[in-house]
Enzyme design. Structure first.
Site, mmCIF file in Angstrom:
data_model
loop_
_atom_site.group_PDB
_atom_site.id
_atom_site.type_symbol
_atom_site.label_atom_id
_atom_site.label_comp_id
_atom_site.label_asym_id
_atom_site.label_seq_id
_atom_site.Cartn_x
_atom_site.Cartn_y
_atom_site.Cartn_z
ATOM 1 N N HIS A 123 29.142 41.627 11.064
ATOM 2 C CA HIS A 123 29.862 41.837 12.443
ATOM 3 C C HIS A 123 30.518 40.596 12.979
ATOM 4 O O HIS A 123 31.393 40.921 13.737
ATOM 5 C CB HIS A 123 28.584 42.008 13.566
ATOM 6 C CG HIS A 123 28.204 40.850 13.975
ATOM 7 N ND1 HIS A 123 26.871 40.407 13.424
ATOM 8 C CD2 HIS A 123 28.542 39.775 14.909
ATOM 9 C CE1 HIS A 123 26.447 39.373 14.032
ATOM 10 N NE2 HIS A 123 27.436 38.880 14.975
ATOM 11 N N ASP A 172 24.152 43.796 7.880
ATOM 12 C CA ASP A 172 24.830 42.938 8.374
ATOM 13 C C ASP A 172 25.228 41.715 7.377
ATOM 14 O O ASP A 172 24.720 40.621 7.727
ATOM 15 C CB ASP A 172 24.360 42.234 9.561
ATOM 16 C CG ASP A 172 25.181 41.743 10.746
ATOM 17 O OD1 ASP A 172 26.300 41.834 10.403
ATOM 18 O OD2 ASP A 172 24.969 41.377 11.735
ATOM 19 N N GLN A 194 24.793 32.957 20.298
ATOM 20 C CA GLN A 194 26.097 33.480 19.770
ATOM 21 C C GLN A 194 26.808 32.442 19.277
ATOM 22 O O GLN A 194 26.808 31.251 19.600
ATOM 23 C CB GLN A 194 26.546 33.843 21.345
ATOM 24 C CG GLN A 194 26.311 34.822 22.097
ATOM 25 C CD GLN A 194 25.058 35.790 21.780
ATOM 26 O OE1 GLN A 194 25.584 36.450 20.611
ATOM 27 N NE2 GLN A 194 24.019 36.134 22.100
ATOM 28 N N GLY A 195 27.456 32.657 18.288
ATOM 29 C CA GLY A 195 28.369 31.779 17.647
ATOM 30 C C GLY A 195 27.658 31.155 16.292
ATOM 31 O O GLY A 195 28.264 30.726 15.222
ATOM 32 N N ASP A 196 26.511 31.535 16.280
ATOM 33 C CA ASP A 196 25.417 31.029 14.920
ATOM 34 C C ASP A 196 25.691 32.209 13.913
ATOM 35 O O ASP A 196 25.236 31.927 12.721
ATOM 36 C CB ASP A 196 24.167 30.823 15.445
ATOM 37 C CG ASP A 196 24.001 29.540 16.312
ATOM 38 O OD1 ASP A 196 24.762 28.463 16.143
ATOM 39 O OD2 ASP A 196 23.293 29.526 17.325
ATOM 40 N N SER A 197 26.169 33.561 14.470
ATOM 41 C CA SER A 197 25.866 34.535 13.381
ATOM 42 C C SER A 197 26.508 34.399 11.987
ATOM 43 O O SER A 197 27.394 33.611 11.824
ATOM 44 C CB SER A 197 26.658 35.716 13.834
ATOM 45 O OG SER A 197 25.855 36.506 14.995
HETATM 46 N N1 ARG Z 1 25.390 37.933 17.488
HETATM 47 C C1 ARG Z 1 25.376 36.766 17.616
HETATM 48 C C2 ARG Z 1 26.655 35.849 17.073
HETATM 49 O O1 ARG Z 1 27.435 36.784 16.622
HETATM 50 C C3 ARG Z 1 24.036 36.128 16.940
HETATM 51 C C4 ARG Z 1 22.939 36.321 17.847
HETATM 52 C C5 ARG Z 1 21.729 35.690 17.251
HETATM 53 N N2 ARG Z 1 20.696 35.996 18.621
HETATM 54 C C6 ARG Z 1 19.403 35.494 18.600
HETATM 55 N N3 ARG Z 1 18.831 35.513 19.512
HETATM 56 N N4 ARG Z 1 18.877 34.997 17.480
HETATM 57 O O2 ARG Z 1 26.732 35.019 17.089
#
Ligand code: ARG
Length: 287
Positions: free
Chosen positions: A83, A134, A229-232
């Site tokens: 993603h 993913d 967010q941003g860690d993905s």
């Molecule tokens: N979708 C998020 C990203 O793109 C990562 C989210 C992880 N969330 C969590 N609660 N562990 O960075």
């Protein structure tokens, strides 16, 4: 169809690119020690496989263009989340300015290297509705040292046992409010029983659907520590091996919304096929 993951990613990123520099620019460096969510600052020399994905063209230069995490799994191979490489995120075709930043703890410094990406492979079976599958692989234009490569957990690895202590790494949101770290952080979490994520994410909502075969549930039963967010695309490590990739969750650090990770043991076969050619070419002592 753009479901929650894409939105979750895109919204804070837009913030990061446009306004967000605000909290970052005004935050005293000493205040930035609560992070990933509930984490602590780390030096990338202790986790050289943790890398940042960046594009200044798409996300601005404030934080070197960082927008996702990644992990070095071969001398020219970086694993990340599918993603992170959607057309809405990096453009279609992906921006030519896509880079992997290695060896840089603080995004505001010039430490380490920015390595251009030579090829992008996104799992064709990634399902944006459930969030299954993913993962994606980036091929680096130049190799990193073998010492930066982390081993992958295989099927049956004891590191997947619920209760196992694991660490997640990233440059993402440290508060769940769009406050992006500029230096690398880690948070200690635990592998949670699948049942906990099955209960939290049964499907039929805006969230993804927790599928235990291909996903991994981790966090703290009481919340507080998590990726955000941003860690993905970044690493979840246990017993010295890569067990997961940051993928999704409902909010950040909420007891009712544990972190969901791509289960690495489920993708090793696909990965070795994708990396096959390169892996057999890359001699361990290649300069
Ligand atoms: N979708 C998020 C990203 O793109 C990562 C989210 C992880 N969330 C969590 N609660 N562990 O960075």
């Amino acid at each position: 169809m753009r479901r929650r993951v894409a939105r979750a990613l895109a919204r804070p990123l837009v913030l990061a690119a446009v306004g967000a520099a605000i909290p970052l620019a005004t935050a005293a460096p000493s205040a930035a020690d609560s992070v990933v969510i509930g984490g602590f600052p780390v030096d990338v020399s202790h986790s050289p496989w943790a890398v940042a994905l960046a594009s200044r063209d798409r996300f601005g230069g404030t934080r070197a263009g960082q927008f996702c995490g990644g992990v070095v799994v071969g001398r020219t191979a970086v694993l990340t989340a599918a993603h992170c490489l959607g057309g809405d995120v990096v453009g279609a075709p992906p921006t030519r300015d896509l880079k992997v930043i290695t060896g840089r703890t603080d995004l505001l410094s010039r430490q380490g290297k920015e390595i251009p990406v030579r090829a992008v492979w996104v799992n064709p079976h990634y399902d944006a509705d459930t969030n299954a599958g993913d993962f994606a692989v980036l091929t680096l234009a130049e190799p990193v040292p073998q010492s930066s490569v982390i081993p992958l957990a295989g099927a049956g690895d004891p590191a997947y046992a619920p209760g196992t202590s694991a660490t997640v790494y990233g440059w993402g949101d440290t508060a769940g409010t769009g406050v992006y770290a500029h230096s690398l952080h880690a948070a200690r979490v635990h592998v949670l029983p699948d049942a906990q994520c099955e209960r939290a994410y049964p499907g039929g909502s805006e969230d993804g659907t927790y599928l235990p075969g291909s996903m991994l549930c981790a966090g703290e039963a009481t919340g507080g520590r998590d990726a955000c967010q941003g860690d993905s695309g970044g690493p979840l490590v246990a017993r010295g091996r890569l067990i997961g990739l940051v993928s999704w969750g409902n909010g950040c650090g909420r007891a009712e919304g544990p972190g969901v990770y791509t289960r690495v043991s489920d993708i090793v076969r696909t990965l070795s096929q994708v990396l096959g050619v390169k892996a057999s070419r890359g001699a361990p002592d290649e300069p």
